[in-house]
Each structure stands twice: as C-alpha cells, then as structure tokens.
Design a protein around this motif. Sequence first.
Motif, short mmCIF file in Angstrom:
data_model
loop_
_atom_site.label_atom_id
_atom_site.label_comp_id
_atom_site.label_asym_id
_atom_site.label_seq_id
_atom_site.Cartn_x
_atom_site.Cartn_y
_atom_site.Cartn_z
N ILE A 75 10.18 0.46 -3.10
CA ILE A 75 9.58 0.37 -1.76
C ILE A 75 9.78 -1.03 -1.19
N ILE A 76 9.51 -2.04 -1.99
CA ILE A 76 9.62 -3.42 -1.51
C ILE A 76 11.07 -3.75 -1.18
N GLU A 77 11.99 -3.35 -2.05
CA GLU A 77 13.40 -3.65 -1.80
C GLU A 77 13.91 -2.91 -0.57
N ALA A 78 13.44 -1.68 -0.35
CA ALA A 78 13.87 -0.92 0.83
C ALA A 78 13.43 -1.60 2.13
N HIS A 79 12.28 -2.25 2.10
CA HIS A 79 11.81 -2.96 3.29
C HIS A 79 12.56 -4.26 3.51
N VAL A 109 13.50 -8.52 2.59
CA VAL A 109 12.78 -9.79 2.42
C VAL A 109 11.71 -9.98 3.49
N GLU A 110 12.03 -9.78 4.75
CA GLU A 110 11.08 -10.04 5.82
C GLU A 110 10.11 -8.88 6.03
N SER A 111 10.65 -7.68 6.15
CA SER A 111 9.79 -6.54 6.47
C SER A 111 8.80 -6.22 5.36
N SER A 112 9.13 -6.60 4.12
CA SER A 112 8.21 -6.32 3.01
C SER A 112 6.94 -7.15 3.11
#
Length: 775
Positions: free
Chosen positions: A181-185, A187-190
């Motif tokens: 989930i974090i990687e899909a978002h 660096v910024e969007s996470s």
Amino acid sequence: MKNFLLLCSLWVLMSLQVPRQRIFLIGDSTMANKKPIDAPETGWGQVFPELFTDAVEIQNHAVNGRSTKSFRSLGHWKAVHDQLQKGDFVFIQFGHNDQKQDDTLRYAEANTDYRRNLERYIQEIQAKGATPVLMTPVMRRKFDENGKFVDQHGAYPEVVKEVAAKHKLALIDLHAKSQAIIEAHGVESSKKIFMHFTGGFFPKFPQGITDNTHFSPYGARLMAKAVAEALVETSHPLRNFLKKSVFADKYAFELPLVYEPYFRKDTFNIVRYGAKADGFTVNTSAITQAIDLAHEAGGGTVLIPAGVWVTGPLKLKSNVNLHLQKGALLQFSNNRDDYPIVETTWEGQKALRCHAPIWAVGQVNIAITGQGIMDGSGEVWKQVKKNKLTSTQWRKLVESGGVVGKKGDAWYPSEQSRYGNEDVRDWANLWVEGKTLEDYMTVKDFLRPNMISITECENVLIEGVTFQNSPAWTLHPLLSKHITLRNVNVRNPWFGQNNDALDLESCSYAIVDGCTFDTGDDAITLKSGRDEQGRKRGVPTENVIIKNTTVFHGHGGFVIGSEMSGGVKNVFVDNCSFLGTDIGLRFKTKRDRGGVVENIYISNIAMNNIPGEAILFDMYYEAKDPVPLDGDSHSLPVIAPQPVNEGTPQFKNFYIKNVVSHGAVSAIVLRGLPEMPIRGIIIEDSHFKSDKGILIIEAEDIQLKNVGVQTKEDGALIQVQNSKNVLFDQMKHANRPGTFLEIHGERSQKIRLLNTSYPKDGIKFLSKSKSSAFR
C-alpha cells in the motif's frame, strides 16, 4: 396482565436471539482506539468494525506503546482472557515496541521472548476454546534517498509466520500488505497515510506533526481494508460477517477509498485585499492576492462573502480552500479578452484554448466549497442552434448581436467564433504542428474554455457550490487523484453545446455524492483521452464511486466515452435518478478510439421521460445529438467487420441491477462491432416502460435476468442479431401478442430463453439465422 405477557414475550425473543460473533483485538498503537483529543490519529482497529455486519461485536483492547511483554505485565491481557469464550477470535498484532532494546519493560527479542510470548497467548486462547489469528506488524513509512522502501522490522515478521505455520493458525501478513500500500502511493502521496500535518490544523498538534508510524483516518481505513482482504483471500470463516455492498459479488471494503483533504482554519477575506461587491469592479487582483497569501502561509480558506463579485480567471494553489459564503455570486467576466490562450486539452487531445475561469495545475490539497454560486458567463462564448429555440427566442438572440452562420441555422457570439466553428474547425480544435499563436488568435473566441480545469492535482474537494452557465465543460478534473464532489449543483442551458456537467478524465479514486446536474450535454461523464494521444497517455479513469445523484437534463445521465482510449475500469454507480435525460445509461465509442472499458457496476437507477434509450451501448458513436432535432438525420451505420488493431475499442464486464425506467423510446440497445462484440453484460431485476423493446447486435455472453419490458409499438419485443451466448431468464412482458423474439444473422448462436412464457409462434428466425441458434 398485558404488561406481564409483554415482558414474557420480550424474554422469549431475547432468549431466541443469535449470539453475536465476538472478535478481540490485542496489539499496539497502530491498532488501538484513539481519544477525540488525539484527532486525526486513528488506529486501524478503531475503524475495523465499519467493515462488518451487526452480527459481529469487536472489542479493541490494543493500547499505545505495548509489546507482547508489556501488554501482559500491565494487566491488559487479563481483561481479555477473563471474558474469552468458545467461538471467540483474538487478533494478535505486536512488534513495533518489542524491538525497543533500551526499554526492559517492553523489549522482547524476536527469536526468543517474542516467539515465546506469542505461543503463550496462543495456548491460553485455545484453552478457552477461542481461536487466535496472528498478524505480522504493520509497516512504518521509510524510503531511502533513491525512493526505495526500507523495511524496519527485522526478524519479527518471519517469527510470526513461523509460529503461525507451527500451530497451523490463520495468518494475516499485514507487514507485506502495508508495504504494498505504501509503495503504491509513493514517496509523497504515502504521507497522507500517516500523521503528516503542518501546524494550524488540529488542537493537539499546533506546531504540526511528522509521524511515519501512526495513521491518519485514511491510512487506518486502508489497513483495515487490507485485513478484511486477507480474510477473504484465506477463506477465513470471519469473511462471512463482512458487509456486502449493493454491487454484485462485492464486499463493502472492496469499494474505492478516497482521501479528503484538510485545510487550516486561517481565513483570508477578499475584502481585506480590496475586493468590491459592486457588480462591475473586476476583482481578479484582489482574489489572486488572497489565494497567494493563503498558499504562502501554508494554507487556509479564501473567503468570498455574500455579494456579487466580478472576476477574471483565477488560479487555485496548494492547501487553499476557495469558500463561497451563502449569498455569494462569483461572476466571471464576460470580456473574452480577460482569458488568454493557454496550452491545455480539448476532448482528450492536446489543444490551445482560452484560460479556464478556475485553473489549477500540479497542485495538492485544493478545494472549492460553500453555498454560493459561480457563473461562467457562457453566453459570450457558446454557439446556439436555431432548431433548439422557439422562433421568438431565435429572433431575440439574433437582435442581441453576434453573427448568424452561413447556413442560417446557428448563431455565434462573434465572427471569430463563427470562423472557428464553420471554416477552420479541422485545426482550430486541436494543437497542430506548424500553427502559431497568431493563427489561434484569429479564432480566439471559438476556443471557449472549460469552467473548472483541474489538471495533475491530488486531493481535491468540491462541495456545496452551484456552478452555472459554463462556456464549455463545467467540471473537468484531468490526470488527477483523490477527488471528492459532494452536494454540488451544475445548471446550464439545455441547448448549450459541449456543456457536460462533469468530465472525469484519466482520474483515479473519485467519489461523486449527492449532486444535482441539469445541463445541455452529457451529465456524469468518464473519459480517458482520445484516439492515438489517449492510448499513448495510457491513463485510465478508475476506482470511481457515483451515488445519490440526480440529473434533470442532459444527453446522458451516466456516460462513459466517447473519448475512452486510455480505458475506464472499476466504477460503481448507485442510487441515481435520470429525469428527462436524452439517454439514461450511455456507453459510447467508435473505431480508432481503442481502450478497454470493464468492471462497471451499476445499481438502483430510476429514470423517467427518456427521449432515447434507457440503456445504450453504442460502438458506432457519431458525435451527434442522441435524439435527432428537426432537420437532423441519423443514418444507420454500415456493420461490416474490420481488422482488429490498437484502435479497436472494447466494452466488457458490466453488471447492471435494479433499473426502473418509466418512459423511453427503447429499453435496451447493445450495438457492438463485428470484429469486437460487446461482452459480459448482465442486466437483472430491472423494468422498462418504453416504445420499443430490446435490440442486441454483435454481442456475446449477455444475460438478462428478471427483466420486464412493456412496449407501445408493435414488432418484436426482443431482436438479436449476430450474437451468441445470450440468456433471457424470467423475462416479464405485458402478455403482448405477436413476435416475442426475433433472431437475425447467421452468426447468432446459443440464444437461450428460460422460465418465460411467450405467444405461440413467438420466435422468428430471419436473415439466414438458423433454428439451431435457439436453445
């Protein structure tokens, strides 16, 4: 005596109640419930109950800062253990605090104490007849200088997996799921998954907070969804208690989750910067200054008070909420010179157009909110067709000024507008290599802007405002993510050209809720670029929810296409009304578009007074009004196969349920291409009162179940042409005489009719169709 009997009845009912399934959560702060003062910090266990039916009781005993060791030593485990019963489930998630070597109260080395602690919990849970569910620790957010995700959990996740395997227990690998989930978002969007807020947002964090461990409400819900997803993937018995959505075979947790931005409470009243509500002062500079200052201050609300405020085009900036107070009219200038030519897009292709009244490119956290009105002065931009007006309206329009076209059938606001529409439309609509800005200046009035143009933005909120009189498309988010439209109203003249209310183009994660649209072209429209340019862009519109919305007028109520070359997928439409739209559900494309439209779920649609088709799938779109006006003609397309290539579009996997249409010309029309049939359409539990019935051409794997059709006209109720694997089950009709089903075309195969009565000799085979096609 009556009271005694009533009490006895209540006692009997209570004794017959099925006990609720109980789930206990034990873990650390990432799972724990938070107090209101902690807002917006949210544990995933805090929102986990939202995903279950009322048959489940969830007790969240997770506590901030606890490890497998301290959760027991500080007495939290006893509160759970004492009430455990047979049939209960206990979710166990620790790891963050077990790692803290400098804290002897919490530290538990992974392969020794941590492993033993987990096994002790398991033994004590099972001794009570309850069932443990092991969970790997949820990820913290960390990326290296190259943007690569960094795992900070060491051996702890593997120990959980080994213990689960040893004891043959259910395992939820939240470690892996949260990383994905974090990687899909990115660096910024996470950052929006976690507690990343500057000062001025929340009372507990006046100076702001940067926390890569604890979740925002959005992040907590993402993690709760991941846990529910694991229950389904592993066929865990608790999956049977997850809430179902209204859509076929979809759980509630499977619907898209849209992030809604927050804004600082600082207010920038445009009056402070010289704005005047006198109806003629152009306040562009004052409003722009307020937006710039709010942006530079880290965000805030730019207030448009009650009154009439004239302005030229405005640019929204990150972290700014443009708020129109009740009674405010933001009137965009009717001087076309105020709108310079800019590079943008038009109908899915690169173009030069005039600057939109509201413009945002590459911004984050922007909003337009309030109960005021924005007027786009569309009357100084739009052509008007003569056959859309009464003779009196046409005479007054011509007398007002402007220019009548060469054929006398259209009015234009200026000679430039007429020249662009009638003489050089082939290049004026697009960006053409070799053409200069001077060339486009000769047709500037023709280059009418979309009213709200939001491009490559993230976290967009539009709420409460009425948008009217747009020059072209009204609301146009393009290549943007996480868009919320709530209680928005759009009002445009019914005769307006290209007056779409909403066009979501190549956007992902959007929700449209509680809106009202009344317009001159398509109302709720999903697009993704046009032809080769759209295919090269390759960005679909996906993960969209549309609900509780009413359309009073428009070419189509809910529409996909025709510019869908990048694809459209994972769309959910529920509880919408289309009242007088030319077509109700409209899906349109043509050869050379390319793109795949798939996984579209539609339920609970009410329609009345539809001048065209209630449901239309058309792969021969002609870019004309869907209902011919006086003097117009719609020739039937030539249906001949062509080679399949990248420009061949596809419609597949539509699930349509609970549609009621009271009045339409045709109930259902599916018209595919011989080289690419429409595939996988299911329409069920729906009823249509229409002039004509059902037409299916070049389609495969079509199912109509419990569909009722009442028609006015004679002729076949259902016509099928060159289609195969078509099922009609429990069809309802008004005991009409004559032909019930006509089958045309030698390629028609496997047409099945089940659980349906029809007149004797009600089935006809025409145009080389064979009786063997009907089974």
